[in-house]
Design a protein around this motif. Structure first.
Motif, PDB file in Angstrom:
ATOM      1  N   PRO A 373       9.777  11.962  -1.067  1.00 31.27           N
ATOM      2  CA  PRO A 373      11.038  11.073  -1.364  1.00 31.27           C
ATOM      3  C   PRO A 373      11.214   9.891  -0.830  1.00 31.27           C
ATOM      4  CG  PRO A 373      11.401  13.450  -1.786  1.00 31.27           C
ATOM      5  CD  PRO A 373       9.907  13.442  -0.987  1.00 31.27           C
ATOM      6  N   TYR A 376       8.501   7.340  -1.680  1.00 26.99           N
ATOM      7  CA  TYR A 376       8.621   6.903  -2.944  1.00 26.99           C
ATOM      8  C   TYR A 376       9.948   5.637  -3.009  1.00 26.99           C
ATOM      9  CZ  TYR A 376      10.437   6.887  -7.775  1.00 26.99           C
ATOM     10  OH  TYR A 376      10.685   6.323  -9.216  1.00 26.99           O
ATOM     11  N   SER A 377      10.955   6.025  -2.404  1.00 32.58           N
ATOM     12  CA  SER A 377      12.086   5.075  -2.309  1.00 32.58           C
ATOM     13  C   SER A 377      11.682   3.761  -1.560  1.00 32.58           C
ATOM     14  CB  SER A 377      13.243   5.802  -1.418  1.00 32.58           C
ATOM     15  OG  SER A 377      14.070   4.739  -1.110  1.00 32.58           O
ATOM     16  N   LEU A 391      16.183   2.761  -8.879  1.00 33.11           N
ATOM     17  CA  LEU A 391      16.677   4.151  -8.275  1.00 33.11           C
ATOM     18  C   LEU A 391      17.725   4.703  -8.949  1.00 33.11           C
ATOM     19  CD1 LEU A 391      15.482   3.506  -4.694  1.00 33.11           C
ATOM     20  CD2 LEU A 391      14.403   4.937  -6.133  1.00 33.11           C
ATOM     21  N   LYS A 398      14.879   8.916  -6.997  1.00 31.53           N
ATOM     22  CA  LYS A 398      14.348   9.963  -6.077  1.00 31.53           C
ATOM     23  C   LYS A 398      15.135  11.139  -5.819  1.00 31.53           C
ATOM     24  CE  LYS A 398      16.599   8.143  -2.132  1.00 31.53           C
ATOM     25  NZ  LYS A 398      16.288   7.647  -0.671  1.00 31.53           N
ATOM     26  N   HIS A 399      14.471  12.324  -5.750  1.00 27.26           N
ATOM     27  CA  HIS A 399      15.248  13.551  -5.461  1.00 27.26           C
ATOM     28  C   HIS A 399      14.811  14.189  -4.096  1.00 27.26           C
ATOM     29  CE1 HIS A 399      16.193  13.825  -9.726  1.00 27.26           C
ATOM     30  NE2 HIS A 399      15.058  13.417  -9.865  1.00 27.26           N
ATOM     31  N   THR A 406      10.468  14.579  -7.654  1.00 33.47           N
ATOM     32  CA  THR A 406      10.183  13.332  -7.147  1.00 33.47           C
ATOM     33  C   THR A 406       8.821  12.884  -7.774  1.00 33.47           C
ATOM     34  OG1 THR A 406      11.471  13.492  -5.082  1.00 33.47           O
ATOM     35  CG2 THR A 406       9.635  11.675  -5.046  1.00 33.47           C
ATOM     36  N   SER A 409       9.217  11.708 -11.127  1.00 29.88           N
ATOM     37  CA  SER A 409       9.939  10.469 -11.174  1.00 29.88           C
ATOM     38  C   SER A 409       8.830   9.212 -11.044  1.00 29.88           C
ATOM     39  CB  SER A 409      11.028  10.399 -10.355  1.00 29.88           C
ATOM     40  OG  SER A 409      12.231  11.118 -10.520  1.00 29.88           O
ATOM     41  N   MET A 410       7.859   9.604  -9.876  1.00 33.59           N
ATOM     42  CA  MET A 410       6.831   8.759  -9.607  1.00 33.59           C
ATOM     43  C   MET A 410       5.992   8.467 -10.414  1.00 33.59           C
ATOM     44  SD  MET A 410       4.603   8.885  -6.033  1.00 33.59           S
ATOM     45  CE  MET A 410       3.772   7.122  -5.515  1.00 33.59           C
TER      46      MET A 410
END
Length: 553
Positions: A373, A376-377, A391, A398-399, A406, A409-410
């Motif tokens: 996470p 990713y951010s 985001l 992100k989680h 996550t 999401s990615m």
């Protein structure tokens, strides 16, 4: 004794003669006259194959030179060595081979459509053919079922293929794009010689997957030197939405790599890169391809400590890739040029879950519940000026509490931004009648490379990951494939060939043209899915219109 880095990679006449004598030619082997000599392949079930044809010779960080002559009865029955990658690199100077499958007997008229495939592999691994029974790019079915001539090729990879520095004269001619120049020379070889194999040099279509599709996009939208070498193009899984390195970023990369290379030359067991007190230059000596690969491993360690490694699944994450600069060898960013009119008719395809493989691999690299996470951010911040807006989008959020969410999401971000919406930007300002778009919805029949459970055949999520379409395109299915997969493979193989036979007319009247206004996306699935899902909408492409990537993150 250390050898000159330039003379090391030269190919002598004696070496070529040894190559020609490496395997005896059988009396019934098909032979064609090429370059003052002849190339002798093999025949099976009406298809003649000619493998391991050396189309060019190269020395390290110099332009390849097209091979123009061959000995009489040169054997062409085995794939040539791949270009250096990953492990041993004894083939540094001797890897520019191509392979041909043709339904034409020697001496037949030169009237058949020609399809040239460019392999993927992140510009650091892969080849146009591999020994054994499982070459995924075997062109036999294209030749036998579609009556076309199918060509695959090798090109230089990694640092040997894509190193640029403004202070090094040897790297100026092609902007460090030696691998792309090799592909162009292969196309020139095809233009000059394919007639001997029954192919019509005026009927060439290029196609490729992943880095090969990226290459196809560069030949279409960025390379003046490629003009006139093909009349149609097909891109499979091209992350065309992202931005390639320019001279500035590539120059910074080369300084770091040369620091690593000099360290390995001085000490083959070096564990850290050195420093360059003056302007970078090519070292005068090297131990060969293994030295190059050892330096690459050190270089990749350096990248792991930088932001570059966070961008998994995107070209900026690649340790080496093509370099684009206005008014240079590759002059235009495909992410921008794709919206306008292409120089030739083309098809694009992407799979519905392209980003899942890359997200899963990133999760393996960044172990721990909270690591991915965070990375990713940071990736979103690296890549986009509008990171907060991205985001805040529920699909790409992100989680911190969930590694699995996550990854989702990615994977969605990479699929939507780089692949789906990037490709569906095609033709939006030109509104040409010569573009066709496809999404692949059929589940995979072979494991991904490398294997991950989320991309496996019959995976529970129904993912169709990166490269899943390849066995269908080549109609090279594994034993035990079901009837729906067999039917789809025959259909896709035919669609590719039908397009190549008449690019302006397209793959057939049953397939819609991709038009401005985002209409006409076709789907590959068996049984067929109708209507085609709203991939443009579910990929949030209107949202991504306003999320332009940073040019040099």
């Amino acid at each position: 004794m250390k050898k000159s880095i330039l003379s090391l990679a030269s190919v002598s006449t004696a070496a070529l003669m040894l190559l020609c004598l490496s395997a005896p030619v059988k009396a019934d082997d098909p032979c064609v006259a090429v370059g003052g000599g002849s190339l002798c392949g093999s025949s099976d079930k009406g298809v003649q194959s000619y493998k391991g044809i050396q189309y060019a010779q190269a020395s390290l960080w110099n332009s390849s030179v097209i091979t123009s002559s061959y000995q009489a009865k040169t054997p062409a029955t085995d794939y040539g060595a791949p270009c250096p990658q990953g492990q041993s690199a004894e083939t540094l100077s001797d890897c520019l081979f191509l392979n041909i499958w043709t339904p034409a007997e020697p001496g037949a008229p030169a009237d058949k459509t020609v399809m040239v495939f460019i392999h993927g592999g992140a510009f650091v691994f892969g080849s146009g053919g591999q020994q054994g029974q499982n070459n995924p790019y075997d062109g036999s079915n294209f030749a036998a079922d579609q009556n076309v001539v199918l060509v695959t090729l090798n090109y230089r990879l990694g640092a040997a293929g894509f190193l640029y520095d403004p202070n090094i004269d040897a790297l100026q001619k092609n902007g460090g794009n030696f691998g792309i120049e090799d592909q162009i020379n292969a196309l020139k070889w095809v233009r000059a010689n394919i007639g001997a194999f029954g192919g019509d040099a005026s009927k060439v279509t290029i196609f490729g997957e992943s880095a090969g599709a990226m290459s196809v996009g560069l030949h279409m939208f960025s390379s003046e030197a490629s003009s006139g070498l093909f009349r149609g193009a097909i891109m499979e899984s091209n992350p065309i939405g992202v931005i390639y390195r320019d001279f500035s970023e590539a120059s910074a990369d080369s300084v770091t790599f040369l620091q690593c290379l000099n360290a390995v030359i001085d000490n083959p067991k070096a564990t850290q890169c050195g420093t360059l007190a003056t302007a970078p230059k090519l070292p005068e000596t090297a131990a060969g391809g293994d030295t190059l690969l050892a330096a690459t491993k050190l270089y990749e360690k350096v990248l792991k400590s930088s932001g570059r490694v966070r961008r998994d699944g995107l070209p900026e994450a690649l340790p080496f890739a093509p370099v684009i600069e206005p008014n240079s060898y590759l002059a235009a960013q495909p992410a921008e040029a794709v919206e306008g009119k292409a120089p030739v008719p083309y098809m694009y395809t992407f799979n519905k879950s392209e980003g899942v493989l890359f997200a899963e691999l990133a999760a393996q690299k960044w172990t721990g519940k909270f690591a991915l996470p965070l990375i990713y951010s940071m990736l979103i911040g690296d890549m986009f000026a509008t990171s907060d807006e991205i985001l805040d989008n529920e699909k790409y959020r992100k989680h911190p509490e969930s590694l699995e969410r996550t990854i989702d999401s990615m994977g969605s971000l990479i699929t939507d931004f780089a692949f789906a919406c990037g490709n569906m930007k095609a033709n939006q300002t030109a509104n040409s009648d010569s573009v066709w778009g496809f999404v692949v919805l059929q589940q995979p029949v072979v494991p991904s490379t490398p294997p991950v459970d989320a991309c496996a055949p019959a995976n529970k999520a129904g993912n169709v990951c990166h490269e899943a379409e390849l066995p269908f395109v080549f109609n090279n299915l594994p034993n035990g494939a079901g009837p729906n997969d067999i039917k789809l493979a025959k259909n896709m193989n035919k669609v590719w060939a039908t397009f190549a036979m008449d690019p302006a007319g397209g793959p057939g009247t049953e397939w819609a043209r991709w038009k401005a206004g985002h209409t006409g996306l076709n789907a590959f699935a068996e049984p067929a899915i109708s209507p085609v899902p709203d991939i443009y909408g579910t990929s949030q492409c209107d949202f991504w219109k306003n999320q332009e990537p940073r040019v040099n993150p």
